[in-house]
Write an enzyme that holds these catalytic residues in place. Sequence first.
Site, PDB file in Angstrom:
ATOM      1  N   GLU A 194       0.835  -1.201   0.000  1.00 13.61           N
ATOM      2  CA  GLU A 194       0.000   0.000   0.000  1.00 13.61           C
ATOM      3  C   GLU A 194       0.871   1.253   0.000  1.00 13.61           C
ATOM      4  O   GLU A 194       1.945   1.249   0.600  1.00 13.61           O
ATOM      5  CB  GLU A 194      -0.884   0.017   1.262  1.00 13.61           C
ATOM      6  CG  GLU A 194      -1.648  -1.267   1.449  1.00 13.61           C
ATOM      7  CD  GLU A 194      -2.531  -1.263   2.704  1.00 13.61           C
ATOM      8  OE1 GLU A 194      -2.553  -0.254   3.426  1.00 13.61           O
ATOM      9  OE2 GLU A 194      -3.191  -2.293   2.931  1.00 13.61           O
TER      10      GLU A 194
ATOM     11  N   LYS B 200       2.075   4.543   1.545  1.00 10.97           N
ATOM     12  CA  LYS B 200       1.995   5.065   2.907  1.00 10.97           C
ATOM     13  C   LYS B 200       1.614   6.532   2.805  1.00 10.97           C
ATOM     14  O   LYS B 200       2.409   7.376   2.392  1.00 10.97           O
ATOM     15  CB  LYS B 200       3.337   4.904   3.622  1.00 10.97           C
ATOM     16  CG  LYS B 200       3.277   5.304   5.086  1.00 10.97           C
ATOM     17  CD  LYS B 200       4.554   4.885   5.805  1.00 10.97           C
ATOM     18  CE  LYS B 200       4.522   5.208   7.287  1.00 10.97           C
ATOM     19  NZ  LYS B 200       4.158   6.567   7.619  1.00 10.97           N
TER      20      LYS B 200
ATOM     21  N   ASP C  50       0.866  10.254   3.600  1.00 10.95           N
ATOM     22  CA  ASP C  50       1.482  11.176   4.550  1.00 10.95           C
ATOM     23  C   ASP C  50       0.429  12.143   5.072  1.00 10.95           C
ATOM     24  O   ASP C  50       0.330  13.287   4.654  1.00 10.95           O
ATOM     25  CB  ASP C  50       2.628  11.930   3.861  1.00 10.95           C
ATOM     26  CG  ASP C  50       3.544  12.590   4.870  1.00 10.95           C
ATOM     27  OD1 ASP C  50       3.368  12.332   6.085  1.00 10.95           O
ATOM     28  OD2 ASP C  50       4.424  13.354   4.463  1.00 10.95           O
TER      29      ASP C  50
ATOM     30  N   TYR D  20      -7.448   1.839   5.491  1.00  8.68           N
ATOM     31  CA  TYR D  20      -6.466   0.798   5.220  1.00  8.68           C
ATOM     32  C   TYR D  20      -6.381  -0.321   6.248  1.00  8.68           C
ATOM     33  O   TYR D  20      -5.569  -1.227   6.082  1.00  8.68           O
ATOM     34  CB  TYR D  20      -5.077   1.400   4.998  1.00  8.68           C
ATOM     35  CG  TYR D  20      -4.620   2.391   6.052  1.00  8.68           C
ATOM     36  CD1 TYR D  20      -4.476   2.032   7.383  1.00  8.68           C
ATOM     37  CD2 TYR D  20      -4.308   3.703   5.688  1.00  8.68           C
ATOM     38  CE1 TYR D  20      -4.049   2.937   8.325  1.00  8.68           C
ATOM     39  CE2 TYR D  20      -3.879   4.622   6.627  1.00  8.68           C
ATOM     40  CZ  TYR D  20      -3.748   4.230   7.954  1.00  8.68           C
ATOM     41  OH  TYR D  20      -3.332   5.126   8.884  1.00  8.68           O
TER      42      TYR D  20
ATOM     43  N   LYS E 216      10.094   3.363   4.125  1.00  6.03           N
ATOM     44  CA  LYS E 216      10.129   4.821   3.978  1.00  6.03           C
ATOM     45  C   LYS E 216      10.932   5.239   2.749  1.00  6.03           C
ATOM     46  O   LYS E 216      11.952   4.638   2.428  1.00  6.03           O
ATOM     47  CB  LYS E 216      10.766   5.443   5.224  1.00  6.03           C
ATOM     48  CG  LYS E 216      10.082   5.066   6.519  1.00  6.03           C
ATOM     49  CD  LYS E 216       8.898   5.940   6.793  1.00  6.03           C
ATOM     50  CE  LYS E 216       9.368   7.247   7.394  1.00  6.03           C
ATOM     51  NZ  LYS E 216       8.240   8.024   7.922  1.00  6.03           N
TER      52      LYS E 216
ATOM     53  N   CYS F  98       9.374  47.775  -7.933  1.00  4.94           N
ATOM     54  CA  CYS F  98       9.469  46.474  -8.581  1.00  4.94           C
ATOM     55  C   CYS F  98      10.907  46.250  -9.053  1.00  4.94           C
ATOM     56  O   CYS F  98      11.464  47.100  -9.761  1.00  4.94           O
ATOM     57  CB  CYS F  98       8.510  46.419  -9.767  1.00  4.94           C
ATOM     58  SG  CYS F  98       8.730  44.920 -10.747  1.00  4.94           S
TER      59      CYS F  98
ATOM     60  N   CYS G 282      10.739  46.209 -13.168  1.00  2.00           N
ATOM     61  CA  CYS G 282      10.373  47.313 -14.054  1.00  2.00           C
ATOM     62  C   CYS G 282      10.418  48.664 -13.349  1.00  2.00           C
ATOM     63  O   CYS G 282      10.147  49.691 -13.967  1.00  2.00           O
ATOM     64  CB  CYS G 282       8.988  47.069 -14.665  1.00  2.00           C
ATOM     65  SG  CYS G 282       7.652  47.255 -13.489  1.00  2.00           S
TER      66      CYS G 282
ATOM     67  N   CYS H 283       3.478  44.538  -7.746  1.00  2.03           N
ATOM     68  CA  CYS H 283       3.932  45.538  -8.709  1.00  2.03           C
ATOM     69  C   CYS H 283       2.735  45.919  -9.560  1.00  2.03           C
ATOM     70  O   CYS H 283       2.021  45.051 -10.056  1.00  2.03           O
ATOM     71  CB  CYS H 283       5.030  44.959  -9.604  1.00  2.03           C
ATOM     72  SG  CYS H 283       5.236  45.904 -11.120  1.00  2.03           S
TER      73      CYS H 283
ATOM     74  N   CYS I  86       5.013  45.129 -17.052  1.00  2.00           N
ATOM     75  CA  CYS I  86       6.116  44.516 -16.302  1.00  2.00           C
ATOM     76  C   CYS I  86       6.501  43.187 -16.968  1.00  2.00           C
ATOM     77  O   CYS I  86       5.693  42.258 -17.019  1.00  2.00           O
ATOM     78  CB  CYS I  86       5.679  44.313 -14.861  1.00  2.00           C
ATOM     79  SG  CYS I  86       6.930  43.588 -13.813  1.00  2.00           S
TER      80      CYS I  86
HETATM   81  S1  IVH Z   1      -1.287   0.427   8.672  1.00  2.00           S
HETATM   82  C1  IVH Z   1      -0.954  -1.657  12.586  1.00  2.00           C
HETATM   83  N1  IVH Z   1      -1.346   1.433   6.267  1.00  2.00           N
HETATM   84  O1  IVH Z   1       1.635   5.175   9.017  1.00  2.00           O
HETATM   85  C2  IVH Z   1      -0.921  -1.007  11.279  1.00  2.00           C
HETATM   86  N2  IVH Z   1      -0.579   2.827   8.036  1.00  2.00           N
HETATM   87  O2  IVH Z   1       3.862   4.403  10.868  1.00  2.00           O
HETATM   88  C3  IVH Z   1      -1.423   0.367  11.331  1.00  2.00           C
HETATM   89  N3  IVH Z   1      -0.034   5.103   7.357  1.00  2.00           N
HETATM   90  O3  IVH Z   1       0.048   5.571  12.098  1.00  2.00           O
HETATM   91  C4  IVH Z   1      -1.052   1.196  10.218  1.00  2.00           C
HETATM   92  N4  IVH Z   1      -0.537   4.865   5.236  1.00  2.00           N
HETATM   93  O4  IVH Z   1      -0.791   6.963  10.143  1.00  2.00           O
HETATM   94  C5  IVH Z   1      -1.042   1.655   7.554  1.00  2.00           C
HETATM   95  N5  IVH Z   1      -1.501   2.215   4.084  1.00  2.00           N
HETATM   96  C6  IVH Z   1      -1.214   2.424   5.367  1.00  2.00           C
HETATM   97  C7  IVH Z   1      -0.751   3.681   5.834  1.00  2.00           C
HETATM   98  C8  IVH Z   1      -0.435   3.833   7.182  1.00  2.00           C
HETATM   99  C9  IVH Z   1      -0.114   5.699   6.170  1.00  2.00           C
HETATM  100  C10 IVH Z   1       0.443   5.755   8.587  1.00  2.00           C
HETATM  101  C11 IVH Z   1      -0.498   5.643   9.762  1.00  2.00           C
HETATM  102  C12 IVH Z   1       0.278   4.987  10.865  1.00  2.00           C
HETATM  103  C13 IVH Z   1       1.682   5.199  10.417  1.00  2.00           C
HETATM  104  C14 IVH Z   1       2.532   4.075  10.936  1.00  2.00           C
END
Ligand code: IVH
Length: 685
Positions: free
Chosen positions: A126, A128, A130, A238, A326, A420, A423, A438, A443
């Site tokens: 999946e 991750k 942010d 998720y 990561k 500016c 110009c 400006c 310009c």
């Molecule tokens: S699973 C026990 N899936 O990452 C498993 N987490 O470092 C629980 N996060 O606190 C998390 N995308 O905020 C999972 N596809 C994903 C995610 C995800 C982002 C974040 C989440 C979690 C942190 C863990």
Amino acid sequence: MQLSFSDTLDPREVAGRRIEELRRLLEHHNRLYYVLDAPQISDAEYDALFRELQGLEQHFPDLVTPESPTQRVGGAPLERFAPVTHRLPMLSLENAVNAAEIGEFDLRVKKVLGLSPDAVIDYVCEPKMDGLAVELVYENGGLSIASTRGDGVTGEDVTTNIRTIRALPLRLGGERVPRLLEVRGEVFLSLEAFQHINAEKEEQGEAPFANPRNAAAGSLRQLDPRVTARRPLSVFCYAPGLCEGAEFDSQQVFLHAAAGWGLPVNPLIRRVQGIEAAVAYYQEMQERRESLPYEIDGTVIKVDSFALQRELGEKSRSPRWAVACKFPPRQAVTVLEAIIPSVGRTGVITPVAQLRPVEISGVTVSRATLHNWDEIALKDIRVGDTVVVERAGDVIPAVVRVLMERRGADALPSQPPQVCPECGSPVVRIAEEVAVRCMGLACPPQIRESIRHFASRNAMDIEGLGEKFIEQLLTLGLVRSVADLYVLTRDDFMRFERMGDKLASNLLAAIESSKQRELGRFIFALGIRHVGERTAKSLAQAFGSLENLERATVEELVSIRDIGATVAQSICTFFGNRENSAVIRRMLDAGVAPAAEQKKVGGRFTGKSFVFTGTLTRFTREEARRLVENEGGHAVGSVSKKTDYVVAGEDAGSKLAKARELGVTVLEEDEFAGMLQGTDTPDSA
Ligand code: IVH
């Protein structure tokens, strides 16, 4: 369908049924729009359904339920968020930062399971996200509580704010909805929304958010739900928490069920066999990261089978069955060498940080935005400072903060320019705006930027017309506005340095073919303040033609989904400006003909022709035509044997007679409206 109140039908009951239906329809269209990015109805139609629901609910207030789409924004600001204890703790994940560490995770999994090192495990991979983790609790199908992760044991009750997320159903749909479903997911903001919010913040003199994650967190942890409602937060689910009344064997099955109940699930999630494929996914996502519309900071690999997950169990804070892979950080530390005032397309002078070049995830960064001079003062950023720089997707890198402990004695505060830098025109600071602007009409950088934007890939996509050529066009005095592009000749191009016949032909051809770009691109290309790509597309769909948009009033504009007062005002101001109108006219005269948005394939009226006659009371002719076109049909002026429908309003005359004569289906206006709302199909009409 029209509500008909007869003796045998209880009006409340009829209204109740329609209310249910409208709620289902609205949530369905919310999902198409916000989750699948594939709207099937126009904003006007959506609004019509929404208003119908509001009307009925006003009439029958006792039929209002918290799950109604009209109740997404409710209630006064809170004083604080109440604590919520998660029934199952929300764990975090162990990290891996490269292929080798991902391989170690796989070996650990197999070791605990007593499998041989070359066994092949099924993993779900999946992105991750942010953003920030939340837990959503659905009881008997209805969203009851939503909370932040907090410390993993206790979070904050953010139910009111979560309810404003239109990608999220307030009531689960589909089959075999469990009695209790706790589901975890990540709330996030798209990069576009993030930039939009920051632009707005800057305009209002507030400090911008450093990154999309902070913006999402700030928006979700807002005590006033009306503020949150204006921030287009999104969410991907998720992981399951507690669940009663449904069982899943695997992550894959869970995600499938969740999507079936209407919960948003990231379409990029993939099940793979073996760790090599999971590593390949990690690498693929790292490459795709730049082109995603939201920020991801890695991928998550999860053992697919829940039986194996149980066997693996968890350590104190993280499960043994998953790992967060990561990506390299997008932040770096470097030195701010200078603050350079830079003039943008709209004349706003932005302080740009010139940095000692530093690599951030494969890209060398030597410039970053400092947003505005208030921000510089607020963060006390000085030339010579050591600063933290962050970049996200295509967004311009930003200076996040100063490392004060590294400040030298000679670091100097900087002031906004008085004139500016390009110009020499006087600079003004418009009341209530933080921006320094400006006011010079001629310009050069303003013109350059507006042409660059106009020709860019997502706008008019004039291939080959890059910065170098734009610069030459300006130096040679060949263009003063984008309209001049359309009168350029081969001879003009031949005056360029290092220009050949072939290149000149290509440029001319590229300009020529841009004349037919879709309307949405054209609107975006105009560079109207606050009108990004998505807004431009919505406008194109809602108005169908440039003329209609030019004539639109603020009231009409704000009635379109996602267009607020600031954007509406900005559009009206833009088209109200005589110089802008003149530029547009010149383009149209030169043959620029923005193509109306592509008709929807598979719309309700695909291939059907309509004739409108008589006075319509619910729509203007123009609106009716647009609605038909949005559904893939077309409106014509006269009735023939080939006409599929004649919609007859009041006092319909000869066209109605002709339709009857030719045996063409005649619809009353209400029937037509019913068809649009999906309560009727063309074939059953
Ligand atoms: S699973 C026990 N899936 O990452 C498993 N987490 O470092 C629980 N996060 O606190 C998390 N995308 O905020 C999972 N596809 C994903 C995610 C995800 C982002 C974040 C989440 C979690 C942190 C863990």
